[in-house]
Design an enzyme around this catalytic site. Structure first.
Site, PDB file in Angstrom:
ATOM      1  N   ASP A  66       0.930  -1.249  -0.109  1.00  0.00           N
ATOM      2  CA  ASP A  66      -0.110   0.490  -0.094  1.00  0.00           C
ATOM      3  C   ASP A  66       0.718   0.841   0.309  1.00  0.00           C
ATOM      4  OD1 ASP A  66       0.905  -0.404   2.668  1.00  0.00           O
ATOM      5  OD2 ASP A  66      -0.635  -0.795   3.499  1.00  0.00           O
ATOM      6  N   ASN A 110      -7.407  -1.634  14.752  1.00  0.00           N
ATOM      7  CA  ASN A 110      -8.568  -2.285  14.282  1.00  0.00           C
ATOM      8  C   ASN A 110      -9.097  -3.564  13.620  1.00  0.00           C
ATOM      9  OD1 ASN A 110      -8.193  -1.455  11.007  1.00  0.00           O
ATOM     10  ND2 ASN A 110      -9.277   0.529  11.055  1.00  0.00           N
ATOM     11  N   HIS A 145      -7.088  -4.302  10.188  1.00  0.00           N
ATOM     12  CA  HIS A 145      -7.355  -4.043   8.990  1.00  0.00           C
ATOM     13  C   HIS A 145      -5.820  -4.582   8.490  1.00  0.00           C
ATOM     14  CE1 HIS A 145      -5.071   0.140   9.605  1.00  0.00           C
ATOM     15  NE2 HIS A 145      -4.184  -0.583   9.187  1.00  0.00           N
ATOM     16  N   GLU A 202      -8.900  -1.123   5.397  1.00  0.00           N
ATOM     17  CA  GLU A 202     -10.575  -1.440   6.597  1.00  0.00           C
ATOM     18  C   GLU A 202     -12.170  -1.512   7.080  1.00  0.00           C
ATOM     19  OE1 GLU A 202      -9.217   0.855   8.589  1.00  0.00           O
ATOM     20  OE2 GLU A 202      -8.290   2.610   7.962  1.00  0.00           O
TER      21      GLU A 202
END
Ligand code: GLP
Length: 235
Positions: free
Chosen positions: A63, A130, A132, A137
């Site tokens: 990414d 979280n 991800h 996400e």
């Protein structure tokens, strides 16, 4: 999903580096999928020290922020050069172009380049607090292919530690999709620290949900999570 629990961050880094080194010895011209963040930094240091010959290896990073210039010291391009590519020689390294005029075209080009290279042999991943992976996400639906995503408040908050202030964190990113990650022949996930313990506990409840993107890796035939005792402390 296999799990390896190591004493601390250093041991986790060494264990993960051994997996990557073995992959490169086994297939010197392999395709490695690489990640940024604090989780793999120690592993990169171990790889640099190892003296492994990476000269035939091609890498694809997961990414990149969007928009961001390569020479911005917060770009993942800069991060990878500083932490790895300035110290080892690879055949070719690829990172999504955070300045692409047309991000959709850039995402399609990136997927095609991975495909043309023969696909990722070993994908290294970290996870967000979280859950991800890459920048995929938690959501009701997750895209399969490389795509442009809007970052969640929790990711912007978590990543602000690398920036001078929270409002400097880019609000979007280009990331490999879940399908792109799942297509890797092998996956190694590095997880360290007490702040990741709650998400690790969620992961090992055994449910699969797009609300915890990392949980989808339970469907992968060859995924290993390498974590330290702090990350495993709520299991
Ligand atoms: C970022 C990256 C992820 C990374 C995650 C965890 O959001 N896009 O690829 O896995 O952070 O980072 P860290 O390893 O610093 O906890």
């Amino acid at each position: 999903m296999k799990k390896i629990i190591c004493k601390n961050y250093d041991e986790m880094s060494k264990a993960a580096a051994k997996i990557v080194e073995a992959q490169v010895v086994l297939k010197p011209d392999c395709i490695l999928g690489l990640a940024t963040g604090s989780s793999p930094v120690g592993m990169y240091q171990e790889l640099i020290k190892s003296g492994t010959d990476f000269s035939k290896v091609t890498t694809f990073n997961l990414d990149e922020y969007y928009p961001i210039a390569k020479d911005n010291d917060q770009s993942y391009d800069y991060f990878m050069r500083k932490n790895l590519f300035d110290h080892i020689t690879v055949k070719e390294h690829n990172i999504p172009n955070g300045m692409a005029e047309n991000p959709e075209e850039e995402c399609a080009r990136y997927d095609a380049a991975i495909e043309a290279a023969g696909g990722i042999d070993l994908q290294v991943l970290g996870i967000g607090v979280n859950g991800h992976i890459g920048f995929n996400e938690p959501a009701a639906e997750l895209p399969a292919n490389t795509n442009k995503v809007t970052l969640t408040e929790s990711t912007i908050e978590a990543n602000s530690r690398f920036f001078e202030s929270k409002d400097q964190v880019p609000t979007a990113a280009l990331t490999l999709g879940i399908g792109g990650i799942m297509k890797a022949k092998r996956i190694v996930v590095l997880v360290s620290g007490k702040n990741k313990a709650p998400i690790v506990r969620e992961l090992f409840k055994g449910n699969v949900t797009t609300n915890i993107p990392v949980s989808l890796l339970q469907l992968h035939p060859d995924a290993t999570i390498v974590m330290d005792e702090d990350a495993a402390s709520m299991l």
